[in-house]
Scaffold this active site. Structure first.
Site, PDB file in Angstrom:
ATOM      1  N   HIS A  88       0.867  -1.192   0.000  1.00  0.00           N
ATOM      2  CA  HIS A  88       0.000   0.000   0.000  1.00  0.00           C
ATOM      3  C   HIS A  88       0.898   1.235   0.000  1.00  0.00           C
ATOM      4  CE1 HIS A  88      -3.636  -2.323   1.170  1.00  0.00           C
ATOM      5  NE2 HIS A  88      -2.737  -3.100   1.757  1.00  0.00           N
ATOM      6  N   ASP A 126       2.584  -6.099   2.627  1.00  0.00           N
ATOM      7  CA  ASP A 126       1.365  -5.453   3.130  1.00  0.00           C
ATOM      8  C   ASP A 126       1.738  -4.231   3.964  1.00  0.00           C
ATOM      9  OD1 ASP A 126      -1.325  -4.970   3.434  1.00  0.00           O
ATOM     10  OD2 ASP A 126      -1.606  -6.441   5.024  1.00  0.00           O
TER      11      ASP A 126
HETATM   12  C1  NCD Z   1      -4.516  -2.423   4.878  1.00  0.00           C
HETATM   13  C2  NCD Z   1      -4.646  -0.906   4.687  1.00  0.00           C
HETATM   14  O1  NCD Z   1      -4.417  -0.178   5.668  1.00  0.00           O
HETATM   15  O2  NCD Z   1      -4.924  -0.459   3.571  1.00  0.00           O
HETATM   16  N1  NCD Z   1      -4.521  -2.723   6.284  1.00  0.00           N
HETATM   17  C3  NCD Z   1      -4.021  -3.821   6.864  1.00  0.00           C
HETATM   18  O3  NCD Z   1      -4.199  -3.979   8.081  1.00  0.00           O
HETATM   19  N2  NCD Z   1      -3.339  -4.713   6.199  1.00  0.00           N
HETATM   20  C4  NCD Z   1      -5.604  -3.120   4.147  1.00  0.00           C
HETATM   21  C5  NCD Z   1      -5.396  -4.595   4.028  1.00  0.00           C
HETATM   22  O4  NCD Z   1      -4.553  -5.058   3.262  1.00  0.00           O
HETATM   23  O5  NCD Z   1      -6.106  -5.335   4.729  1.00  0.00           O
HETATM   24 ZN    ZN Z   2      -2.980  -5.033   2.250  1.00  0.00          ZN
END
Ligand code: NCD
Ligand code: ZN
Length: 350
Positions: free
Chosen positions: A17, A249
């Site tokens: 992200h 992630d």
């Molecule tokens: C992610 C986000 O903040 O966009 N958060 C997370 O806890 N991993 C979304 C996701 O991948 O679940």
């Molecule tokens: Zn994620």
């Protein structure tokens, strides 16, 4: 004799992200410093649902990456019940779209536009199976009646297994797998199913979040599980099995929204991801398989070549000092603290 240096192909991050705007500008260089490519999650507000939006987002990412970093963002689309099969095939055939992300509605941060009824997306999934485009699933059900620690296992039983029976040719990645059940399910399946594993799920179990006080910076989704699951993830990641590869992630949120009565899910792990991973693989006596997990298994699944560049990982007597927090225009973001010294450093060899 213990290994103190490792030269491997430049790694990729198959689940990242990067956000947008000032947050994107604050975090992009941590990924582009150490990774050649990353699968970019589309859960912006509003989400990236069309190839035209993905093309513009890709441009903004490239502008945020320092000129001397060699980094390719691999774009994805956010699947909604309104997504049309022709939008997907058009995005894929141009080479821009590398995968499509399925968020069950309400499963995690910015997933409100996700899918409620799997039936509505079958025409899109059939098209993806036809053209070989991977479906990336956030593998958790959302019903309030399902315990949060069971959501991945219930997703596998009630959504993933029926989907794979119906469309066995569809290529699927079970993103950020967190349970022994998930690992076993992937191991028992054919090569059309793979899984990403995060850095943090290899290092923490649920005690990090809850024992001795609530620690919001260890809260993410899927939530970390009990120790036996962490051990199953470590065995899978370090095994060399080509169906498991790194997806950090890394998901930055400002401290103000994490340190709250209702703190949001996600943690920033990109600044120290590789050092943490080398430590995990060393602890498991599997440094030899690190390159498979971070640099080779992912491209194999995505049918891409491994990166041509190399990185050197080396160990010193002095722990790697990563910043506790990074600053953004909207305030600080806490960096993942693995709660153990990291002696592995990364040197980019181009
Ligand atoms: C992610 C986000 O903040 O966009 N958060 C997370 O806890 N991993 C979304 C996701 O991948 O679940
Ligand atoms: Zn994620």
């Amino acid at each position: 004799m213990s290994i103190s240096e490792l030269i491997i192909r430049r790694p990729d991050d198959w689940h990242l992200h990067l956000r947008d705007g000032s947050m994107l500008r604050a975090v992009a260089s941590f990924s582009s410093a150490d990774f050649g490519r990353a699968i970019i999650m589309p859960n912006l507000v509003p989400p990236i649902t069309l190839p035209e939006q993905a093309a513009l987002y890709r441009q903004r990412i490239l502008e945020a990456v320092p000129d001397n970093h060699d980094f390719e963002p691999l774009m994805t689309l956010y699947l909604t019940e309104a997504t049309r099969p022709d939008e997907i095939s058009h995005g894929a055939s141009s080479g821009l779209i590398k995968a499509v992300k399925l968020y069950p509605a309400g499963a995690t941060t910015n997933s409100d536009s996700g899918v409620r009824d799997m039936q509505t997306i079958m025409p899109v999934l059939e098209k993806m199976a036809d053209i070989g485009l991977p479906l990336l699933v956030h593998g958790e059900v959302t019903g309030a009646d399902v315990d949060i620690f069971d959501r991945e296992a219930v997703f596998i039983d009630t959504v993933l297994e029926p989907l794979r029976r119906r469309l066995p040719e569809l290529r699927v990645v079970l993103e950020h797998v967190t349970t022994e059940t998930g690992v076993n399910y992937v191991m028992a399946s054919d090569n059309n199913l793979a899984a990403t594993i995060t850095v943090h799920h290899l290092i923490i179990n649920r005690n990090a979040i809850l024992a001795g006080g609530i620690r919001p910076h260890y809260y993410c989704l899927p939530v970390a599980k009990r120790e036996k699951h962490r051990l199953a993830l470590r065995a899978a990641a370090t095994s060399g099995d080509s169906r498991f590869f790194l997806g950090t992630d890394s998901a930055p949120h400002c401290d103000s929204v994490k340190e709250s009565a209702c703190g949001c899910a996600g943690m920033l792990t990109s600044p120290n991801a590789l050092g943490c991973l080398a430590t995990v693989f060393e602890q498991e006596d599997k440094l030899i398989n690190l390159e498979l997990f971070v640099s080779l298994n992912g491209p194999k699944f995505y049918r891409l070549s491994p990166n041509s560049g190399k990185v050197r990982l080396f160990k010193t007597q002095v722990p790697f000092r990563f910043p506790e927090k990074i600053n953004t225009e909207n305030g600080p973001v806490t960096v993942f603290d693995p709660m153990l010294p990291i002696y592995w450093h990364v040197d980019n060899m181009g």
